[in-house]
Design a protein around this motif. Structure first.
Motif, mmCIF file in Angstrom:
data_model
loop_
_atom_site.group_PDB
_atom_site.id
_atom_site.type_symbol
_atom_site.label_atom_id
_atom_site.label_comp_id
_atom_site.label_asym_id
_atom_site.label_seq_id
_atom_site.Cartn_x
_atom_site.Cartn_y
_atom_site.Cartn_z
ATOM 1 N N ASP A 132 0.931 -1.267 0.052
ATOM 2 C CA ASP A 132 0.017 -0.131 0.039
ATOM 3 C C ASP A 132 1.006 1.276 -0.106
ATOM 4 O O ASP A 132 0.980 2.163 1.091
ATOM 5 C CB ASP A 132 -0.964 0.089 1.175
ATOM 6 C CG ASP A 132 -0.131 -0.062 2.702
ATOM 7 O OD1 ASP A 132 0.928 -0.552 2.627
ATOM 8 O OD2 ASP A 132 -0.896 0.624 3.474
ATOM 9 N N PRO A 133 1.653 1.544 -1.089
ATOM 10 C CA PRO A 133 2.282 2.622 -1.009
ATOM 11 C C PRO A 133 1.422 4.022 -1.085
ATOM 12 O O PRO A 133 0.134 3.933 -1.253
ATOM 13 C CB PRO A 133 3.171 2.556 -2.622
ATOM 14 C CG PRO A 133 2.320 1.621 -3.385
ATOM 15 C CD PRO A 133 1.612 0.859 -2.357
ATOM 16 N N SER A 134 1.908 5.201 -0.858
ATOM 17 C CA SER A 134 1.186 6.330 -0.566
ATOM 18 C C SER A 134 0.489 6.842 -2.070
ATOM 19 O O SER A 134 -0.530 7.360 -2.084
ATOM 20 C CB SER A 134 1.942 7.742 -0.119
ATOM 21 O OG SER A 134 2.459 7.235 1.086
ATOM 22 N N SER A 135 1.028 6.209 -2.969
ATOM 23 C CA SER A 135 0.325 6.389 -4.463
ATOM 24 C C SER A 135 -0.509 5.497 -4.809
ATOM 25 O O SER A 135 -0.992 5.425 -6.094
ATOM 26 C CB SER A 135 1.613 6.735 -5.285
ATOM 27 O OG SER A 135 2.264 5.308 -5.440
ATOM 28 N N GLN A 136 -0.837 4.703 -3.883
ATOM 29 C CA GLN A 136 -1.864 3.468 -4.135
ATOM 30 C C GLN A 136 -3.094 3.733 -4.743
ATOM 31 O O GLN A 136 -3.309 2.886 -5.774
ATOM 32 C CB GLN A 136 -2.347 2.931 -2.745
ATOM 33 C CG GLN A 136 -3.037 1.539 -2.986
ATOM 34 C CD GLN A 136 -3.620 1.197 -1.449
ATOM 35 O OE1 GLN A 136 -3.653 1.883 -0.495
ATOM 36 N NE2 GLN A 136 -3.669 -0.067 -1.264
ATOM 37 N N PRO A 137 -3.711 5.010 -4.917
ATOM 38 C CA PRO A 137 -4.561 5.075 -5.848
ATOM 39 C C PRO A 137 -4.560 5.218 -7.134
ATOM 40 O O PRO A 137 -5.364 4.931 -8.357
ATOM 41 C CB PRO A 137 -5.470 6.471 -5.409
ATOM 42 C CG PRO A 137 -5.024 6.622 -3.964
ATOM 43 C CD PRO A 137 -3.559 5.906 -4.024
ATOM 44 N N VAL A 138 -3.294 5.351 -7.698
ATOM 45 C CA VAL A 138 -2.921 5.592 -9.095
ATOM 46 C C VAL A 138 -1.830 4.665 -9.598
ATOM 47 O O VAL A 138 -1.595 4.513 -10.663
ATOM 48 C CB VAL A 138 -2.677 7.168 -9.397
ATOM 49 C CG1 VAL A 138 -4.034 7.776 -9.351
ATOM 50 C CG2 VAL A 138 -1.692 7.580 -8.385
ATOM 51 N N CYS A 139 -0.950 4.257 -8.520
ATOM 52 C CA CYS A 139 0.354 3.611 -9.117
ATOM 53 C C CYS A 139 -0.191 2.082 -9.555
ATOM 54 O O CYS A 139 -1.237 1.733 -9.184
ATOM 55 C CB CYS A 139 1.229 3.436 -8.110
ATOM 56 S SG CYS A 139 0.851 2.444 -6.746
ATOM 57 N N THR A 140 0.568 1.530 -10.637
ATOM 58 C CA THR A 140 0.551 0.475 -11.058
ATOM 59 C C THR A 140 1.051 -0.849 -10.343
ATOM 60 O O THR A 140 2.053 -0.584 -9.880
ATOM 61 C CB THR A 140 0.457 0.442 -12.577
ATOM 62 O OG1 THR A 140 1.848 0.761 -12.865
ATOM 63 C CG2 THR A 140 -0.089 1.678 -13.108
ATOM 64 N N ILE A 141 0.463 -2.049 -10.518
ATOM 65 C CA ILE A 141 1.147 -3.192 -10.028
ATOM 66 C C ILE A 141 2.457 -3.465 -10.799
ATOM 67 O O ILE A 141 3.461 -3.768 -10.228
ATOM 68 C CB ILE A 141 0.238 -4.275 -10.086
ATOM 69 C CG1 ILE A 141 -0.734 -4.109 -8.954
ATOM 70 C CG2 ILE A 141 0.702 -5.614 -9.778
ATOM 71 C CD1 ILE A 141 -1.828 -5.100 -8.594
#
Length: 460
Positions: A132-141
């Motif tokens: 769950d990185p802080s950019s979780q809503p937009v970062c990709t797997i």
């Protein structure tokens, strides 16, 4: 191959709409979340599936044209910034869920699938994806795989590599290979582990098989306020020493608190507060209250001025939204910032944070500290005004000074952001010439022409 022929052949693979050559379009791809280093790519191509990625790579490799894979662009080490006319292969169209196997707690997604979306798709059935990185809503797997991303809850649940079982991988020559699979372990060398964290320098990951976890029965979050970061750090060590393993142990210092409290995600922390500690515990509901009571007692013994559990899920969410907004909130302190992610032993937190403050004073820069205290992963936000000549170099030098302090304390230079361009020179601080030569030999065995995301990671 000239640009016209290259563009024509790329369009024949991906389609006219998915090859970008206009200067304004290319500028959108000139950097990642670290905006210090910028350079537009030669061309951007957006293939639609693994086979198209492979065809693009075969075209480029056959003409010895270097290329860079790119996900959502949320990275923080300039790992996807072109240096010399590379073609950028954007993976945003590879955004499909390919398979969902909840009985065996597995999912297969394409590389451009957003991190948080996977959890949202399975949470009603009682599952989630842990990193769950802080950019979780937009970062990709796929980007998480490239950087071996972590997050607030990696203390208990591990970083991306602990949740990846298999990969579909396009080699630098354009061959499609599959590594690992659905099994928890596979015989032979751990090639999946080799690719996770390789920052796109040894091929392009296009599909990922991940492990899903059962959502815990219950969650509790404790917030504690302290008059000194050292007291909060002592509380962190005491919680671990008591035999508890919380899901997260996160600290923000005074400057970070000031930044987030100036923005729309404010909690209402007292003005002038020196440190806030957030502690998440999860697991069987029957044991959570006892853990919370023990944590409250430990925080009081460490000298907190206030400590209490969240009164509702909404308050818990408010606290964590505030914490995860800290990076963006650094803009309330200065026009620009650069963030580092050195790692140190937990027992050295107070010492190294003192050195961070000294480094900030030496360079005349404000540094806000937000960090995964449980596993010693620091995130100093070095704030500066890039309109003042020389300030950007001061900020970069301060970052290198901090990483050197982390290494002296027994740590290393990156916990989850990667090396990219930003930390290449710092690799010499933690690795000797022989170490670097071995790593380079592994890279060269897989990408001997250095075509795939070239001139990254290794010092020049």
């Amino acid at each position: 191959m000239d640009d016209r022929q290259l563009t024509r052949e790329l369009k024949a693979i991906a389609g006219d709409r998915f090859v970008l050559t206009d200067e304004a379009e290319l500028r959108a791809y000139e950097c990642d979340g670290n905006t210090i280093f910028k350079k537009a790519p030669r061309v951007v191509v957006l293939p639609g599936n693994t086979e198209e990625v492979a065809r693009v790579v075969r075209l480029l490799a056959g003409n010895r044209i270097p290329f860079i894979p790119r996900g959502a662009g949320t990275g923080l080490s300039s790992g996807i910034v072109p240096t010399d006319g590379e073609v950028m292969i954007g993976l945003s169209r590879l955004n499909r869920l390919l398979e969902l196997d909840l009985r065996n707690q597995r999912a297969m997604v394409e590389a451009g699938f957003p991190n948080l979306k996977l959890t949202q798709m399975v949470q009603d059935q009682g599952y989630y994806f842990a990193p769950d990185p802080s950019s979780q809503p937009v970062c990709t797997i796929g980007g998480n795989v490239a950087e071996n991303a972590g997050g607030a809850h990696c203390l208990k649940y591990g970083v991306t590599t602990n949740h990846v079982l298999g990969l579909t991988h396009v080699t630098p020559e354009g061959e499609i290979v599959r590594l690992g699979g659905k099994a928890l372990d596979t015989p032979g060398y751990d090639l999946v582990g080799l690719m996770v964290g390789s920052e796109g320098t040894m091929g392009i990951v296009t599909e990922v098989t991940v492990r899903l976890l059962r959502r815990p029965q219950g969650f509790k979050t404790v917030m504690a306020l302290f008059d000194a970061v050292s007291q909060a750090s002592d509380a962190v060590s005491a919680v671990i020493a008591a035999g508890m393993l919380p899901g997260a142990l996160e600290i923000m210092d005074k400057n970070a608190i000031i930044a987030v409290e100036k923005g729309p995600l404010r909690v209402g922390y007292p003005e002038g507060q020196e440190a806030v500690l957030l502690i998440d515990v999860d697991g069987l509901s029957a044991g959570l209250d006892a853990q919370v009571e023990a944590i409250v007692r430990i925080c009081r013994e460490a000298g907190c001025t206030e400590v209490r559990p969240a009164k509702s899920p909404e308050e818990r969410l408010k606290w964590w939204t505030n914490r995860k907004g800290a990076f963006g909130a650094a803009g309330n302190l200065a026009p620009s910032y650069v963030v580092q992610d050195g790692v140190i032993p937990r027992s050295r937190l107070t010492q190294v944070l003192g050195e961070v403050g000294t480094i900030g004073s030496k360079h005349g820069l404000t540094i806000a500290n937000v960090f995964h205290a449980g596993d010693g992963n620091l995130h100093p936000l070095i704030c500066y005004d890039d309109r003042i000549p020389g300030n950007t170099q001061k900020a970069l030098q301060a970052g290198s000074d901090i990483l050197a302090a982390c290494v002296r304390a027994g740590g290393t230079i990156s916990g989850e952001h990667g090396i990219g361009i930003e930390k290449m020179a710092d690799m010499k601080v933690v690795f000797g010439a022989d170490d670097l030569a071995v790593q380079r030999a592994v890279h060269d065995a897989l990408d001997p022409e250095d075509l795939c995301n070239p001139r990254k990671i290794f010092p020049n």
